[in-house]
Design an enzyme around this catalytic site. Sequence first.
Site, mmCIF file in Angstrom:
data_model
loop_
_atom_site.group_PDB
_atom_site.id
_atom_site.type_symbol
_atom_site.label_atom_id
_atom_site.label_comp_id
_atom_site.label_asym_id
_atom_site.label_seq_id
_atom_site.Cartn_x
_atom_site.Cartn_y
_atom_site.Cartn_z
ATOM 1 N N LYS A 110 -8.736 -4.085 -4.072
ATOM 2 C CA LYS A 110 -7.312 -4.305 -4.333
ATOM 3 C C LYS A 110 -7.011 -5.805 -4.434
ATOM 4 C CE LYS A 110 -5.414 -0.278 -1.818
ATOM 5 N NZ LYS A 110 -4.440 0.125 -0.773
ATOM 6 N N ASP A 167 0.858 -1.189 0.000
ATOM 7 C CA ASP A 167 0.000 0.000 0.000
ATOM 8 C C ASP A 167 0.898 1.245 0.000
ATOM 9 O OD1 ASP A 167 -2.477 1.575 0.770
ATOM 10 O OD2 ASP A 167 -1.282 1.871 2.599
ATOM 11 N N ASP A 198 -2.390 -0.443 5.684
ATOM 12 C CA ASP A 198 -2.766 0.311 6.898
ATOM 13 C C ASP A 198 -4.264 0.565 7.030
ATOM 14 O OD1 ASP A 198 -3.013 3.783 6.319
ATOM 15 O OD2 ASP A 198 -3.019 2.228 4.772
ATOM 16 N N ASP A 222 -0.281 5.131 0.920
ATOM 17 C CA ASP A 222 -0.546 6.073 2.030
ATOM 18 C C ASP A 222 -0.676 5.326 3.352
ATOM 19 O OD1 ASP A 222 -2.525 8.400 0.078
ATOM 20 O OD2 ASP A 222 -0.423 8.463 0.660
HETATM 21 O O1 LIG Z 1 -5.866 7.315 -1.728
HETATM 22 C C1 LIG Z 1 -6.131 7.036 -0.550
HETATM 23 O O2 LIG Z 1 -7.135 7.433 0.058
HETATM 24 C C2 LIG Z 1 -5.204 6.114 0.229
HETATM 25 O O3 LIG Z 1 -4.355 5.480 -0.639
HETATM 26 P P1 LIG Z 1 -3.676 4.080 -0.202
HETATM 27 O O4 LIG Z 1 -4.615 2.993 -0.622
HETATM 28 O O5 LIG Z 1 -2.370 4.119 -0.946
HETATM 29 O O6 LIG Z 1 -3.483 4.136 1.311
HETATM 30 MG MG LIG Z 2 -3.056 3.147 2.969
#
Ligand SMILES: O=C(O)COP(=O)(O)O
Ligand SMILES: [Mg+2]
Length: 222
Positions: free
Chosen positions: A151, A8, A174, A10
Amino acid sequence: MVPPLVLDIDGTLTAPTGGIDPRAIETLREWDAPVVVATGKAFPYPVALCHFANVPERVIAENGGVVYADDEVTVTVDGADRPRAAARAFVDRGGDLGWGAADTVNRWRETEVAVHRDADAALLGAVAEEFDLEVVDTGYAYHLKTPDVEKGDGLRSVAATLGRDPADFVAVGDSENDVSTFAAAGRSFAVANADDRARAAADEVTEGSHMDGTLEALATFA
Ligand SMILES: O=C(O)COP(=O)(O)O
Ligand SMILES: [Mg+2]
């Protein structure tokens, strides 16, 4: 022999203050097996991350809405008409997507709409229901999206393109939008800053948060 990874962005490859953790670039470059970047972000963001890290572009974007590996791009949702119509209704009823006029969070999206977490969540939820959509909270944005686009399905698709079994992959994430990745991968880690759903779904929860947690997870295989 290290396992292929599905990571992942963020909250997992980023710093607590935001932005990519510089150690993530080295991790992407040095890992001696395929690395897939799986994110809720619009397609150009993970592609650019791989490009500037100078690694093969293996990407699951928009929570599985767009999947890309070995020169194959698959858009898994028949457009974003419904999420965009719902977003218009949200704004017409006083909601604010929250990204300003340029809206670089959504302008390149193909399958869903992201809404700032300061937005009116109750109004967003009501509109989502009316348009048969779901709202996924990643801790970084609300995603107004088609249900059952995840995902985890993206991982199955990329694994097939790479000639791998999804169960070969180690996943690190996360948030609730990583739960399906954890289910599809062979082993999964939630970083310490993960939300309850990700922590409950992961095989293990790291001591460290953000990139510290990701490196802790990867050290298991060194
Ligand atoms: O775009 C987002 O809200 C979070 O992105 P992520 O899935 O990389 O944590
Ligand atoms: Mg994330």
